[in-house]
Write a protein that holds these residues in place. Structure first.
Motif, PDB file in Angstrom:
ATOM      1  N   PRO A   2      -6.202   0.761  32.753  1.00 33.17           N
ATOM      2  CA  PRO A   2      -5.062   0.885  31.829  1.00 33.17           C
ATOM      3  C   PRO A   2      -4.008   1.834  32.366  1.00 33.17           C
ATOM      4  O   PRO A   2      -4.302   2.802  33.068  1.00 33.17           O
ATOM      5  CB  PRO A   2      -5.714   1.447  30.549  1.00 33.17           C
ATOM      6  CG  PRO A   2      -7.162   1.102  30.682  1.00 33.17           C
ATOM      7  CD  PRO A   2      -7.474   1.142  32.141  1.00 33.17           C
ATOM      8  N   THR A   3      -2.741   1.537  32.029  1.00 38.69           N
ATOM      9  CA  THR A   3      -1.647   2.398  32.437  1.00 38.69           C
ATOM     10  C   THR A   3      -1.667   3.671  31.597  1.00 38.69           C
ATOM     11  O   THR A   3      -2.328   3.769  30.573  1.00 38.69           O
ATOM     12  CB  THR A   3      -0.303   1.683  32.251  1.00 38.69           C
ATOM     13  OG1 THR A   3      -0.131   1.391  30.855  1.00 38.69           O
ATOM     14  CG2 THR A   3      -0.271   0.385  33.047  1.00 38.69           C
ATOM     15  N   SER A   4      -0.901   4.649  32.028  1.00 39.13           N
ATOM     16  CA  SER A   4      -0.838   5.928  31.317  1.00 39.13           C
ATOM     17  C   SER A   4       0.122   5.883  30.139  1.00 39.13           C
ATOM     18  O   SER A   4       0.353   6.894  29.487  1.00 39.13           O
ATOM     19  CB  SER A   4      -0.411   7.037  32.289  1.00 39.13           C
ATOM     20  OG  SER A   4       0.857   6.724  32.872  1.00 39.13           O
ATOM     21  N   SER A   5       0.695   4.700  29.874  1.00 34.80           N
ATOM     22  CA  SER A   5       1.650   4.575  28.777  1.00 34.80           C
ATOM     23  C   SER A   5       0.987   4.879  27.446  1.00 34.80           C
ATOM     24  O   SER A   5      -0.167   4.546  27.211  1.00 34.80           O
ATOM     25  CB  SER A   5       2.225   3.148  28.751  1.00 34.80           C
ATOM     26  OG  SER A   5       3.020   2.958  27.598  1.00 34.80           O
ATOM     27  N   ARG A   6       1.757   5.538  26.566  1.00 37.17           N
ATOM     28  CA  ARG A   6       1.227   5.864  25.246  1.00 37.17           C
ATOM     29  C   ARG A   6       1.196   4.645  24.327  1.00 37.17           C
ATOM     30  O   ARG A   6       0.581   4.671  23.275  1.00 37.17           O
ATOM     31  CB  ARG A   6       2.079   6.968  24.608  1.00 37.17           C
ATOM     32  CG  ARG A   6       1.970   8.309  25.348  1.00 37.17           C
ATOM     33  CD  ARG A   6       2.778   9.370  24.626  1.00 37.17           C
ATOM     34  NE  ARG A   6       2.668  10.670  25.285  1.00 37.17           N
ATOM     35  CZ  ARG A   6       3.255  11.782  24.852  1.00 37.17           C
ATOM     36  NH1 ARG A   6       4.004  11.742  23.749  1.00 37.17           N
ATOM     37  NH2 ARG A   6       3.111  12.912  25.518  1.00 37.17           N
ATOM     38  N   SER A   7       1.901   3.591  24.689  1.00 37.90           N
ATOM     39  CA  SER A   7       1.906   2.371  23.883  1.00 37.90           C
ATOM     40  C   SER A   7       0.511   1.743  23.867  1.00 37.90           C
ATOM     41  O   SER A   7      -0.108   1.584  24.925  1.00 37.90           O
ATOM     42  CB  SER A   7       2.923   1.375  24.449  1.00 37.90           C
ATOM     43  OG  SER A   7       2.806   0.135  23.794  1.00 37.90           O
ATOM     44  N   THR A   8       0.048   1.390  22.677  1.00 33.84           N
ATOM     45  CA  THR A   8      -1.252   0.703  22.580  1.00 33.84           C
ATOM     46  C   THR A   8      -1.286  -0.571  23.382  1.00 33.84           C
ATOM     47  O   THR A   8      -2.286  -0.923  24.012  1.00 33.84           O
ATOM     48  CB  THR A   8      -1.568   0.415  21.102  1.00 33.84           C
ATOM     49  OG1 THR A   8      -1.503   1.593  20.365  1.00 33.84           O
ATOM     50  CG2 THR A   8      -2.948  -0.178  20.940  1.00 33.84           C
ATOM     51  N   LYS A  28      -7.040  -4.221  30.298  1.00 35.94           N
ATOM     52  CA  LYS A  28      -6.841  -3.974  31.719  1.00 35.94           C
ATOM     53  C   LYS A  28      -8.012  -3.201  32.303  1.00 35.94           C
ATOM     54  O   LYS A  28      -8.591  -2.322  31.659  1.00 35.94           O
ATOM     55  CB  LYS A  28      -5.552  -3.179  31.940  1.00 35.94           C
ATOM     56  CG  LYS A  28      -4.278  -3.943  31.615  1.00 35.94           C
ATOM     57  CD  LYS A  28      -3.056  -3.088  31.876  1.00 35.94           C
ATOM     58  CE  LYS A  28      -1.774  -3.837  31.574  1.00 35.94           C
ATOM     59  NZ  LYS A  28      -0.565  -3.001  31.790  1.00 35.94           N
ATOM     60  N   GLY A  41       0.057  -1.184  26.080  1.00 30.24           N
ATOM     61  CA  GLY A  41      -0.043  -0.915  27.509  1.00 30.24           C
ATOM     62  C   GLY A  41      -1.448  -1.062  28.052  1.00 30.24           C
ATOM     63  O   GLY A  41      -1.639  -1.125  29.273  1.00 30.24           O
ATOM     64  N   ARG A  42      -2.429  -1.143  27.172  1.00 28.93           N
ATOM     65  CA  ARG A  42      -3.818  -1.282  27.604  1.00 28.93           C
ATOM     66  C   ARG A  42      -4.212  -2.737  27.820  1.00 28.93           C
ATOM     67  O   ARG A  42      -5.290  -3.029  28.316  1.00 28.93           O
ATOM     68  CB  ARG A  42      -4.764  -0.658  26.568  1.00 28.93           C
ATOM     69  CG  ARG A  42      -4.503   0.819  26.319  1.00 28.93           C
ATOM     70  CD  ARG A  42      -5.488   1.409  25.334  1.00 28.93           C
ATOM     71  NE  ARG A  42      -6.856   1.234  25.791  1.00 28.93           N
ATOM     72  CZ  ARG A  42      -7.758   0.467  25.185  1.00 28.93           C
ATOM     73  NH1 ARG A  42      -7.423  -0.215  24.114  1.00 28.93           N
ATOM     74  NH2 ARG A  42      -8.984   0.370  25.656  1.00 28.93           N
ATOM     75  N   GLU A  57      -3.380  -6.926  28.967  1.00 32.33           N
ATOM     76  CA  GLU A  57      -2.626  -7.825  29.833  1.00 32.33           C
ATOM     77  C   GLU A  57      -2.916  -9.262  29.419  1.00 32.33           C
ATOM     78  O   GLU A  57      -4.031  -9.574  28.990  1.00 32.33           O
ATOM     79  CB  GLU A  57      -2.981  -7.610  31.302  1.00 32.33           C
ATOM     80  CG  GLU A  57      -4.434  -7.866  31.655  1.00 32.33           C
ATOM     81  CD  GLU A  57      -4.691  -7.636  33.137  1.00 32.33           C
ATOM     82  OE1 GLU A  57      -3.746  -7.756  33.930  1.00 32.33           O
ATOM     83  OE2 GLU A  57      -5.842  -7.327  33.496  1.00 32.33           O
TER      84      GLU A  57
END
Length: 265
Positions: free
Chosen positions: A107-113, A104, A115-116, A118
Motif C-alpha cells: 500500500p502507498t503511504s497516502s492517507r486516503s483509504t 495492494k 490508496g490501499r 487497486e
C-alpha cells in the motif's frame, strides 16, 4: 417518491447488513463446513437482491457482482482463501466483496483509504488472443476467470489428479470450469429475462468453448510434432472468429429473443 426511495435504499441496506453479518459474526465461526453452513442465508439473500430492480441492466450487473462474484468470494473466505482474507477492517471487506478491486501488496503511504486498493484488470486486449486458452484464461473477463480458477478449477484438478493423472485432470478441470461458468451465465440471463425458463444455449456455449480448448491443445501438440507453424495473425483470426460466431449463435440470439427491459419484481 418516498416509496421509490425506499425501494432503492432497502436492497443496499440488506447488502450492507449481510456483509456486516459476515465480517462481525462469520469470522468468529471456525473455518470450513461450519462457517459455510452459517453462510447459506447470505447466499439466499444475494440471490434475491437483483429482483429489487426493474431494469434488466441493473439486474444483470447486480447478479454478476453480488449473486455470483461476492458469493464466490465469501465461499472462499469460509476456507481461509481468496481476497477477503487480506481485509483489515469492515471497509476493506465491503470494497473487496462487491467491487472489482484488491488490496495492494505494498500500500502507498497516502492517507486516503482508497490508496490501499487497486482495480482488478477486467480485459486485456482480447482481440489479440492467439488461442482459445489465451482468450478465456488471460484476456477475457479476468475477474470472473480468477474466481472460477479458485472456486472450480483448482479444487477439481487437485481432486482428480490422483485418480486420472495430471494432464487429464487439468483438461477435465478446464471443461468443468467452463460448464460451471455456463450455468452461472444462465443465472445472469435468468435475471435479465425476468425469470424466463433457461434454454441452456448459454451453457452449451461455454461447454463448447471448453471442449474446443481441449481439442485445440491436442491439435497444437500434434502440429508441433510435425514441425509446422501457424502465423500469429492466422491464430488471431481463427480464435476471434470462432468466439464471435459461437457467441452470436448461442448468447446474443437467445438474449434478443427472450430479453425484456423491465419486469414486475
Amino acid at each position: 417518491m418516498e416509496e421509490a426511495s425506499w425501494n432503492l435504499i432497502n436492497p443496499f441496506s440488506l447488502l450492507l447488513a449481510s456483509l456486516g453479518y459476515c465480517y462481525f459474526l462469520l469470522t468468529r465461526i471456525p473455518l470450513g463446513i461450519l462457517r459455510f453452513m452459517f453462510l447459506l442465508p447470505i447466499f439466499y439473500l444475494f440471490s434475491i437482491l437483483p429482483w429489487y430492480f426493474p431494469s434488466a441492466l441493473l439486474r444483470g450487473i447486480l447478479s454478476f457482482f453480488i449473486t455470483w462474484i461476492a458469493s464466490s468470494k465469501l465461499l472462499l473466505f469460509c476456507f481461509n482463501q481468496g481476497p477477503l482474507v487480506h481485509c483489515q477492517n469492515f471497509l476493506d471487506f465491503i470494497a473487496i466483496s462487491i467491487l472489482p478491486m484488491k488490496i495492494k501488496a505494498q500500500p502507498t503511504s497516502s492517507r486516503s483509504t482508497m490508496g490501499r486498493y487497486e482495480p482488478v484488470q477486467l480485459f486485456n486486449k482480447p482481440y489479440l488472443a492467439t488461442s482459445l486458452q489465451d482468450f478465456w484464461g488471460r484476456r477475457w473477463n479476468r475477474y470472473a476467470s480468477n474466481i472460477l480458477r479458485e472456486t472450480v478449477h483448482k479444487p477439481t484438478r487437485n481432486m482428480l489428479t490422483s485418480v486420472v493423472g495430471v494432464e487429464p485432470a487439468r483438461v477435465l478441470a478446464l471443461i468443468c470450469s467452463l460448464v460451471v461458468s455456463g450455468v452461472l451465465h444462465e443465472m445472469l440471463f435468468y435475471y435479465i429475462t425476468c425469470g424466463k425458463k433457461p434454454t441452456w444455449e448459454v451453457t452449451w456455449f461455454f461447454a463448447l468453448q471448453g471442449l474446443s480448448m481441449a481439442f485445440e491443445a491436442a491439435l497444437k501438440k500434434w502440429v508441433r510434432t510435425k514441425g509446422w507453424t501457424v502465423h500469429p495473425l492466422g491464430s488471431v483470426i481463427l480464435t476471434c472468429g470462432f468466439v464471435v460466431v459461437t457467441f452470436y449463435w448461442l448468447l446474443v440470439l437467445p438474449v434478443w429473443r427472450d430479453g425484456r427491459n423491465s419486469c414486475d419484481c
